[in-house]
Write a protein that holds these residues in place. Structure first.
Motif, PDB file in Angstrom:
ATOM      1  N   ALA A 122      23.063 -41.820  18.295  1.00 15.88           N
ATOM      2  CA  ALA A 122      22.204 -42.999  18.212  1.00 15.88           C
ATOM      3  C   ALA A 122      22.216 -43.594  16.809  1.00 15.88           C
ATOM      4  O   ALA A 122      22.024 -44.804  16.637  1.00 15.88           O
ATOM      5  N   ILE A 123      22.447 -42.777  15.786  1.00 14.27           N
ATOM      6  CA  ILE A 123      22.512 -43.288  14.420  1.00 14.27           C
ATOM      7  C   ILE A 123      23.675 -44.267  14.273  1.00 14.27           C
ATOM      8  O   ILE A 123      23.528 -45.355  13.704  1.00 14.27           O
ATOM      9  N   ALA A 124      24.828 -43.894  14.838  1.00 11.67           N
ATOM     10  CA  ALA A 124      26.014 -44.728  14.687  1.00 11.67           C
ATOM     11  C   ALA A 124      26.042 -45.899  15.661  1.00 11.67           C
ATOM     12  O   ALA A 124      26.447 -47.008  15.292  1.00 11.67           O
ATOM     13  N   VAL A 125      25.613 -45.667  16.910  1.00 10.51           N
ATOM     14  CA  VAL A 125      25.764 -46.682  17.954  1.00 10.51           C
ATOM     15  C   VAL A 125      24.551 -47.604  18.056  1.00 10.51           C
ATOM     16  O   VAL A 125      24.686 -48.817  18.206  1.00 10.51           O
ATOM     17  N   LEU A 126      23.357 -47.030  17.981  1.00 11.57           N
ATOM     18  CA  LEU A 126      22.130 -47.813  18.165  1.00 11.57           C
ATOM     19  C   LEU A 126      21.431 -48.131  16.845  1.00 11.57           C
ATOM     20  O   LEU A 126      20.414 -48.818  16.846  1.00 11.57           O
ATOM     21  N   HIS A 127      21.965 -47.585  15.735  1.00 15.28           N
ATOM     22  CA  HIS A 127      21.336 -47.747  14.428  1.00 15.28           C
ATOM     23  C   HIS A 127      19.887 -47.252  14.457  1.00 15.28           C
ATOM     24  O   HIS A 127      18.996 -47.843  13.836  1.00 15.28           O
ATOM     25  N   ASP A 128      19.689 -46.200  15.215  1.00 14.98           N
ATOM     26  CA  ASP A 128      18.376 -45.580  15.347  1.00 14.98           C
ATOM     27  C   ASP A 128      18.299 -44.400  14.382  1.00 14.98           C
ATOM     28  O   ASP A 128      19.193 -43.549  14.364  1.00 14.98           O
ATOM     29  N   ARG A 129      17.257 -44.350  13.585  1.00  9.92           N
ATOM     30  CA  ARG A 129      17.105 -43.287  12.598  1.00  9.92           C
ATOM     31  C   ARG A 129      16.085 -42.268  13.094  1.00  9.92           C
ATOM     32  O   ARG A 129      14.880 -42.510  13.028  1.00  9.92           O
ATOM     33  N   PRO A 130      16.545 -41.135  13.614  1.00 11.41           N
ATOM     34  CA  PRO A 130      15.602 -40.125  14.107  1.00 11.41           C
ATOM     35  C   PRO A 130      14.748 -39.580  12.967  1.00 11.41           C
ATOM     36  O   PRO A 130      15.219 -39.397  11.845  1.00 11.41           O
ATOM     37  N   THR A 131      13.485 -39.330  13.262  1.00  7.78           N
ATOM     38  CA  THR A 131      12.591 -38.753  12.270  1.00  7.78           C
ATOM     39  C   THR A 131      12.848 -37.255  12.148  1.00  7.78           C
ATOM     40  O   THR A 131      13.509 -36.642  13.000  1.00  7.78           O
ATOM     41  N   ALA A 132      12.297 -36.678  11.086  1.00  6.70           N
ATOM     42  CA  ALA A 132      12.422 -35.229  10.903  1.00  6.70           C
ATOM     43  C   ALA A 132      11.767 -34.471  12.062  1.00  6.70           C
ATOM     44  O   ALA A 132      12.267 -33.427  12.494  1.00  6.70           O
ATOM     45  N   TRP A 133      10.668 -35.022  12.585  1.00  8.93           N
ATOM     46  CA  TRP A 133       9.999 -34.373  13.714  1.00  8.93           C
ATOM     47  C   TRP A 133      10.889 -34.367  14.945  1.00  8.93           C
ATOM     48  O   TRP A 133      10.918 -33.408  15.710  1.00  8.93           O
ATOM     49  N   ARG A 134      11.633 -35.471  15.143  1.00  7.17           N
ATOM     50  CA  ARG A 134      12.511 -35.540  16.320  1.00  7.17           C
ATOM     51  C   ARG A 134      13.616 -34.494  16.233  1.00  7.17           C
ATOM     52  O   ARG A 134      13.940 -33.826  17.217  1.00  7.17           O
ATOM     53  N   TRP A 135      14.200 -34.333  15.026  1.00  5.26           N
ATOM     54  CA  TRP A 135      15.214 -33.289  14.851  1.00  5.26           C
ATOM     55  C   TRP A 135      14.596 -31.912  15.080  1.00  5.26           C
ATOM     56  O   TRP A 135      15.189 -31.037  15.719  1.00  5.26           O
ATOM     57  N   THR A 136      13.369 -31.730  14.580  1.00  2.27           N
ATOM     58  CA  THR A 136      12.701 -30.430  14.714  1.00  2.27           C
ATOM     59  C   THR A 136      12.452 -30.088  16.172  1.00  2.27           C
ATOM     60  O   THR A 136      12.729 -28.963  16.616  1.00  2.27           O
ATOM     61  N   TRP A 137      11.922 -31.052  16.930  1.00  5.59           N
ATOM     62  CA  TRP A 137      11.657 -30.781  18.345  1.00  5.59           C
ATOM     63  C   TRP A 137      12.960 -30.556  19.108  1.00  5.59           C
ATOM     64  O   TRP A 137      12.997 -29.767  20.054  1.00  5.59           O
ATOM     65  N   GLY A 138      14.037 -31.248  18.709  1.00  2.64           N
ATOM     66  CA  GLY A 138      15.329 -31.017  19.363  1.00  2.64           C
ATOM     67  C   GLY A 138      15.822 -29.597  19.148  1.00  2.64           C
ATOM     68  O   GLY A 138      16.297 -28.946  20.083  1.00  2.64           O
ATOM     69  N   VAL A 139      15.703 -29.111  17.914  1.00  5.03           N
ATOM     70  CA  VAL A 139      16.125 -27.739  17.612  1.00  5.03           C
ATOM     71  C   VAL A 139      15.248 -26.735  18.349  1.00  5.03           C
ATOM     72  O   VAL A 139      15.741 -25.763  18.937  1.00  5.03           O
ATOM     73  N   LEU A 140      13.931 -26.971  18.346  1.00  2.00           N
ATOM     74  CA  LEU A 140      13.019 -26.043  19.025  1.00  2.00           C
ATOM     75  C   LEU A 140      13.254 -26.048  20.531  1.00  2.00           C
ATOM     76  O   LEU A 140      13.146 -25.004  21.186  1.00  2.00           O
ATOM     77  N   GLY A 141      13.583 -27.209  21.096  1.00  2.00           N
ATOM     78  CA  GLY A 141      13.864 -27.268  22.524  1.00  2.00           C
ATOM     79  C   GLY A 141      15.076 -26.437  22.899  1.00  2.00           C
ATOM     80  O   GLY A 141      15.053 -25.668  23.865  1.00  2.00           O
TER      81      GLY A 141
END
Length: 320
Positions: A122-141
């Motif tokens: 999404a960073i490259a295609v949608l220019h969406d910048r995930p938050t640190a919380w989003r990365w954290t929840w992804g790893v925890l999931g």
């Protein structure tokens, strides 16, 4: 009396309430996919995974085309093929190969990394910048799913790992491109699902016939299994999925795939399996990450989405 094309007057729902309703409907798709392993092992003839994928995709896609009677137009011919290959045609063979080379727990854990791959794409295609919380929840999931499904006898195989990651990456790319391209004007999610299932099914057809062949015997249980995979696990699930991708931020829709291994675990419990304390902890962690992702994703501004798969279909413009 309320009809399918008209809504009874009533108090307007808030954007948050409609967002949660969309999340709940979209979640039915990965929940249905979570039954695939049990249906395959309990009902279908063994040794024909590609044929099962074909039966899940092509008949459902043709039914979708028959219901909507709308074909792609212009550049949507190649877009529908690309999305069909990513979401269906490439995904199924790679996942089946991973399932053959890896324990189910390892394959499921690889699939649980999809929210992280979606965030990266999404960073490259949608220019969406995930938050640190989003990365954290992804790893925890992914960690939670790993605790649930990984066993002490888990073995690693290079080909299986590559196939599992390839299938996960293909669907992640499909999610991001579906969000990027949207849908043509007047085309609903049911039509989009029909296009992609047909394109993916046509890709699977020669592979299934050449590698698996047709099972010698298909009894009533197997017929019911194929019907479930093609309907609830196929056309209905993908219609809900593509509808949800179009209406939700990728940060909210991508984590919903964690429901697949979690539902598979619940179905396994219903079939007599049990969870250890560590597995129960992993289940709670994965479910918490899934729910937290919904509350940490912004509600899109603009027009509040309305209707559902049936309403979308009834409002489709007939493209001849």
């Amino acid at each position: 009396m309320e009809t399918l094309t008209e809504r009874s007057p009533g108090p307007p729902r808030t954007a948050s309430a409609q967002r949660m309703a969309t999340v709940a409907l979209t979640a039915l798709a990965p929940a249905a996919w979570g039954t695939t392993y049990a249906v395959t092992t309990e009902l279908l003839p063994p040794g024909h995974p590609l044929f099962a994928g074909l039966m899940r995709a092509l008949p459902a896609g043709l039914v979708g085309l028959a219901l909507t009677r709308v074909l792609p137009r212009g550049d949507w011919w190649w877009k529908a093929v690309v999305l069909g290959v990513l979401n269906i045609g490439a995904l199924f063979p790679l996942l089946f190969l991973a399932a053959e080379r890896l324990p189910g727990g390892v394959a499921a854990t690889l699939g649980a990394t999809q929210p992280l791959l979606v965030a990266g794409l999404a960073i490259a295609v949608l220019h969406d910048r995930p938050t640190a919380w989003r990365w954290t929840w992804g790893v925890l999931g992914a960690l939670g799913v790993g605790l649930v499904v990984l066993g002490p006898q888990a073995r690693l195989d290079a080909v299986g790992i590559l196939a599992g990651l390839g299938g996960t990456a293909a669907m992640a790319a499909g999610v991001v491109l579906t969000k990027r391209w949207g849908r043509p004007a007047g085309v609903g999610a049911l039509t989009l699902a029909g296009w992609q299932l047909t394109a993916g099914g046509l890709l699977l057809l020669p592979l299934a016939l050449a590698i698996d062949g047709v099972p010698q015997r298909i009894d009533a249980a197997a017929a019911g299994g194929y019907l479930w995979l093609g309907s609830m696990g196929g056309l209905i699930a993908y219609t809900l999925w593509f509808r949800g991708i179009g209406r939700l931020p990728v940060g909210a829709s991508a984590p919903l795939v964690l429901l697949s291994p979690l539902v598979a675990t619940v179905v396994g419990i219903g079939l007599g399996e049990s969870l250890s304390l560590l597995q129960s902890l992993g289940f709670v962690v994965a479910l918490t990450a899934l729910l937290a992702a919904q509350f940490n994703s912004p509600i899109p501004r603009g027009r509040v989405a309305r209707g559902g798969p049936v309403g979308d279909h009834l409002r489709e413009e007939r493209i001849r």
